[in-house]
Design a protein around this motif. Structure first.
Motif, PDB file in Angstrom:
ATOM      1  N   LYS A 188       0.828  -1.215   0.000  1.00 49.51           N
ATOM      2  CA  LYS A 188       0.000   0.000   0.000  1.00 49.51           C
ATOM      3  C   LYS A 188       0.858   1.259   0.000  1.00 49.51           C
ATOM      4  O   LYS A 188       0.545   2.245  -0.677  1.00 49.51           O
ATOM      5  CB  LYS A 188      -0.923   0.005   1.216  1.00 49.51           C
ATOM      6  CG  LYS A 188      -1.906   1.180   1.227  1.00 49.51           C
ATOM      7  CD  LYS A 188      -2.859   1.086   2.390  1.00 49.51           C
ATOM      8  CE  LYS A 188      -3.921   2.189   2.308  1.00 49.51           C
ATOM      9  NZ  LYS A 188      -3.374   3.529   2.137  1.00 49.51           N
ATOM     10  N   ILE A 189       1.972   1.239   0.784  1.00 45.16           N
ATOM     11  CA  ILE A 189       2.844   2.419   0.866  1.00 45.16           C
ATOM     12  C   ILE A 189       3.400   2.770  -0.507  1.00 45.16           C
ATOM     13  O   ILE A 189       3.430   3.943  -0.911  1.00 45.16           O
ATOM     14  CB  ILE A 189       3.988   2.174   1.867  1.00 45.16           C
ATOM     15  CG1 ILE A 189       3.431   2.075   3.298  1.00 45.16           C
ATOM     16  CG2 ILE A 189       5.024   3.289   1.803  1.00 45.16           C
ATOM     17  CD1 ILE A 189       4.464   1.667   4.317  1.00 45.16           C
ATOM     18  N   ILE A 190       3.825   1.750  -1.256  1.00 42.17           N
ATOM     19  CA  ILE A 190       4.423   2.013  -2.569  1.00 42.17           C
ATOM     20  C   ILE A 190       3.352   2.442  -3.576  1.00 42.17           C
ATOM     21  O   ILE A 190       3.580   3.347  -4.389  1.00 42.17           O
ATOM     22  CB  ILE A 190       5.188   0.768  -3.056  1.00 42.17           C
ATOM     23  CG1 ILE A 190       6.435   0.570  -2.168  1.00 42.17           C
ATOM     24  CG2 ILE A 190       5.597   0.911  -4.531  1.00 42.17           C
ATOM     25  CD1 ILE A 190       7.203  -0.688  -2.448  1.00 42.17           C
ATOM     26  N   GLU A 191       2.182   1.826  -3.525  1.00 45.04           N
ATOM     27  CA  GLU A 191       1.117   2.263  -4.440  1.00 45.04           C
ATOM     28  C   GLU A 191       0.701   3.700  -4.139  1.00 45.04           C
ATOM     29  O   GLU A 191       0.368   4.467  -5.047  1.00 45.04           O
ATOM     30  CB  GLU A 191      -0.093   1.338  -4.340  1.00 45.04           C
ATOM     31  CG  GLU A 191      -1.145   1.636  -5.399  1.00 45.04           C
ATOM     32  CD  GLU A 191      -2.291   0.639  -5.410  1.00 45.04           C
ATOM     33  OE1 GLU A 191      -3.012   0.576  -6.416  1.00 45.04           O
ATOM     34  OE2 GLU A 191      -2.454  -0.084  -4.396  1.00 45.04           O
ATOM     35  N   ASP A 192       0.732   4.073  -2.853  1.00 45.10           N
ATOM     36  CA  ASP A 192       0.364   5.440  -2.457  1.00 45.10           C
ATOM     37  C   ASP A 192       1.370   6.484  -2.930  1.00 45.10           C
ATOM     38  O   ASP A 192       1.094   7.689  -2.837  1.00 45.10           O
ATOM     39  CB  ASP A 192       0.199   5.527  -0.939  1.00 45.10           C
ATOM     40  CG  ASP A 192      -1.077   4.844  -0.449  1.00 45.10           C
ATOM     41  OD1 ASP A 192      -1.955   4.571  -1.298  1.00 45.10           O
ATOM     42  OD2 ASP A 192      -1.185   4.579   0.773  1.00 45.10           O
ATOM     43  N   LEU A 193       2.535   6.033  -3.412  1.00 44.92           N
ATOM     44  CA  LEU A 193       3.472   6.986  -4.002  1.00 44.92           C
ATOM     45  C   LEU A 193       2.905   7.591  -5.278  1.00 44.92           C
ATOM     46  O   LEU A 193       3.364   8.662  -5.711  1.00 44.92           O
ATOM     47  CB  LEU A 193       4.806   6.295  -4.321  1.00 44.92           C
ATOM     48  CG  LEU A 193       5.666   5.827  -3.144  1.00 44.92           C
ATOM     49  CD1 LEU A 193       6.880   5.051  -3.659  1.00 44.92           C
ATOM     50  CD2 LEU A 193       6.108   6.985  -2.280  1.00 44.92           C
ATOM     51  N   LYS A 194       1.947   6.861  -5.859  1.00 43.47           N
ATOM     52  CA  LYS A 194       1.274   7.321  -7.086  1.00 43.47           C
ATOM     53  C   LYS A 194       2.261   7.609  -8.221  1.00 43.47           C
ATOM     54  O   LYS A 194       2.213   8.654  -8.882  1.00 43.47           O
ATOM     55  CB  LYS A 194       0.405   8.549  -6.802  1.00 43.47           C
ATOM     56  CG  LYS A 194      -0.713   8.279  -5.801  1.00 43.47           C
ATOM     57  CD  LYS A 194      -1.664   9.437  -5.681  1.00 43.47           C
ATOM     58  CE  LYS A 194      -2.746   9.174  -4.632  1.00 43.47           C
ATOM     59  NZ  LYS A 194      -3.502   7.925  -4.858  1.00 43.47           N
ATOM     60  N   ILE A 195       3.174   6.648  -8.395  1.00 46.28           N
ATOM     61  CA  ILE A 195       4.078   6.706  -9.539  1.00 46.28           C
ATOM     62  C   ILE A 195       3.324   6.173 -10.757  1.00 46.28           C
ATOM     63  O   ILE A 195       2.922   5.008 -10.795  1.00 46.28           O
ATOM     64  CB  ILE A 195       5.338   5.862  -9.279  1.00 46.28           C
ATOM     65  CG1 ILE A 195       6.081   6.360  -8.028  1.00 46.28           C
ATOM     66  CG2 ILE A 195       6.267   5.889 -10.491  1.00 46.28           C
ATOM     67  CD1 ILE A 195       7.233   5.474  -7.609  1.00 46.28           C
ATOM     68  N   GLU A 196       3.109   7.000 -11.713  1.00 45.01           N
ATOM     69  CA  GLU A 196       2.287   6.637 -12.871  1.00 45.01           C
ATOM     70  C   GLU A 196       2.831   5.408 -13.606  1.00 45.01           C
ATOM     71  O   GLU A 196       4.032   5.309 -13.872  1.00 45.01           O
ATOM     72  CB  GLU A 196       2.217   7.825 -13.837  1.00 45.01           C
ATOM     73  CG  GLU A 196       1.304   7.575 -15.020  1.00 45.01           C
ATOM     74  CD  GLU A 196       1.304   8.733 -15.986  1.00 45.01           C
ATOM     75  OE1 GLU A 196       2.101   8.677 -16.967  1.00 45.01           O
ATOM     76  OE2 GLU A 196       0.556   9.703 -15.754  1.00 45.01           O
ATOM     77  N   HIS A 197       1.922   4.451 -13.908  1.00 44.82           N
ATOM     78  CA  HIS A 197       2.304   3.243 -14.633  1.00 44.82           C
ATOM     79  C   HIS A 197       1.119   2.848 -15.538  1.00 44.82           C
ATOM     80  O   HIS A 197       0.339   1.954 -15.237  1.00 44.82           O
ATOM     81  CB  HIS A 197       2.625   2.117 -13.642  1.00 44.82           C
ATOM     82  CG  HIS A 197       3.237   0.910 -14.274  1.00 44.82           C
ATOM     83  ND1 HIS A 197       3.406   0.766 -15.635  1.00 44.82           N
ATOM     84  CD2 HIS A 197       3.723  -0.240 -13.719  1.00 44.82           C
ATOM     85  CE1 HIS A 197       3.967  -0.404 -15.894  1.00 44.82           C
ATOM     86  NE2 HIS A 197       4.163  -1.037 -14.741  1.00 44.82           N
ATOM     87  N   ARG A 198       1.000   3.520 -16.683  1.00 42.31           N
ATOM     88  CA  ARG A 198      -0.149   3.341 -17.556  1.00 42.31           C
ATOM     89  C   ARG A 198      -0.190   1.965 -18.209  1.00 42.31           C
ATOM     90  O   ARG A 198      -1.267   1.470 -18.588  1.00 42.31           O
ATOM     91  CB  ARG A 198      -0.141   4.411 -18.653  1.00 42.31           C
ATOM     92  CG  ARG A 198      -0.374   5.819 -18.131  1.00 42.31           C
ATOM     93  CD  ARG A 198      -0.323   6.828 -19.269  1.00 42.31           C
ATOM     94  NE  ARG A 198      -0.541   8.181 -18.763  1.00 42.31           N
ATOM     95  CZ  ARG A 198      -0.491   9.271 -19.534  1.00 42.31           C
ATOM     96  NH1 ARG A 198      -0.217   9.145 -20.838  1.00 42.31           N
ATOM     97  NH2 ARG A 198      -0.708  10.458 -19.013  1.00 42.31           N
TER      98      ARG A 198
END
Length: 369
Positions: free
Chosen positions: A305-315
């Motif tokens: 969850k912590i890494i997804e919450d970084l919101k690094i775009e991955h289209r």
């Protein structure tokens, strides 16, 4: 008062103390033997005053030697021995009255003082000694008009003593400079060795420890966990669809993403006995020691969850619009040398399960215990 105590007990660097220790030990042993010999010679010649002075000096030298052996305080021992030498030669000069060129023995004072104490303190001792000696030799040694001790003799003593002290001071200054240069070279070499060692165990891109360091540390940490009755939890973290990320955003942006994930790991897993690693490519790992395996497993699971919450775009991801990770976790409650290899194997199986079940999640191995 504090300055006086510092002067008496100040400790120097290792090179200073090692060199001085050898010199002072030899000087003390030599002076003990010589003073003892002088006692018997002066007693035999019925020079009782000189015998008393020799006895006191021998006693101080023996005391200084025993003190150095017991306390290892080299600097204070040197100070005591130097004071002893200074007092002895001043009294010796007065008693001998410059007969038979006896003042020539005073040349040993600056040599001993500067070699053992160093250039600065040794110079202080030498100046103190000669300030008193010159007054004694001018006013109280022999009689000027007797022909035995002329003013030119006194001037020769002053000049010779000054030149000798200056030469010893320059010698010690050059020796100190050479030692300082050597110490700086050693320090640079040590720093370079540390840097090379650090480079050999860390990943150049992320700054995390590398696979080589993991191989070295896992057995040590397992032994530590066993001694302290701790559980050892190991997790493998893999970035989901990272090849697609690199293909779409480029390798430079891919490296930036790896660095951000590494920063999260370092921030989240930061206790002294816990370690995080980059195993290679988009794969990371971590080791957590704890008394409660469930808490350590939950701690590792939070990383998704912590890494997804970084919101690094991955289209190009097939499961999220942001960068996500999958994690496999394994724990040993009773780590042994013969079962530590199961950690990696079980965590890798759990990671495969997490990917198979849809990624962006963590899985805990049920095979480890």
């Amino acid at each position: 008062m504090n300055k006086i105590l510092d002067f008496l007990t100040l400790e120097r660097g290792d090179d200073f103390c090692n060199r001085r220790y050898i010199v002072i030990k030899f000087a003390l042993l030599s002076s003990i033997v010589l003073f003892s010999l002088f006692i018997f010679i002066n007693l035999f010649m019925h020079q009782y005053k000189a015998s008393v002075i020799d006895f006191i000096s021998a006693f101080v030298a023996i005391f200084a030697y025993i003190y150095m052996q017991n306390s290892k305080n080299i600097i204070l021992t040197i100070r005591i021995a130097t004071f002893n030498i200074v007092i002895f030669f001043l009294i010796f000069a007065y008693i001998s009255q410059a007969e038979h060129f006896s003042l020539i023995w005073t040349i040993f004072v600056p040599i001993f003082a500067i070699i053992t104490n160093g250039k600065r303190v040794g110079l202080y001792f030498s100046l103190l000694f000669y300030a008193i000696l010159f007054v004694l030799s001018y006013h109280y040694i022999n009689v000027w008009d007797s022909g035995q001790w002329l003013f030119t003799d006194w001037m020769r003593l002053v000049l010779a003593s000054t030149v000798l002290t200056l030469c010893m001071y320059i010698y010690e200054a050059l020796l100190d400079k050479a030692q300082q240069d050597l110490q700086r070279a050693r320090a640079k070499e040590l720093q370079r060795t540390k840097e090379l060692h650090l480079q050999s165990i860390t990943d150049q891109l992320t700054g995390l420890y590398n696979r080589r360091y993991y191989d070295n540390m896992i057995v040590k940490l397992a032994a530590l966990a066993k001694r302290q009755n701790l559980c050892i939890t190991f997790f493998i973290l893999d970035i989901d669809y990272f090849k697609l990320y690199n293909d779409n955003y480029g390798h430079i942006q891919g490296d930036e993403a790896l660095i951000e994930v590494a920063q999260v790991l370092k921030k989240h897993i930061q206790r002294g006995d816990d370690f995080v690693f980059r195993l290679g490519g988009e794969e990371f790992a971590g080791i957590i020691l704890s008394k409660e395996k469930q808490k350590a497993q939950q701690w590792a699971s939070q990383l998704t969850k912590i890494i997804e919450d970084l919101k690094i775009e991955h289209r190009t991801s097939k499961i999220s619009e942001f960068l996500t990770v999958s994690i496999g976790i394994a724990t040993l409650s009773h780590p042994q040398e013969n079962n530590i290899g199961l950690l990696y194997k079980d965590a890798d199986k759990a990671l495969y399960t997490a990917k198979y079940n849809g990624r962006n999640q963590s899985q805990i191995s049920q095979e480890s215990n």
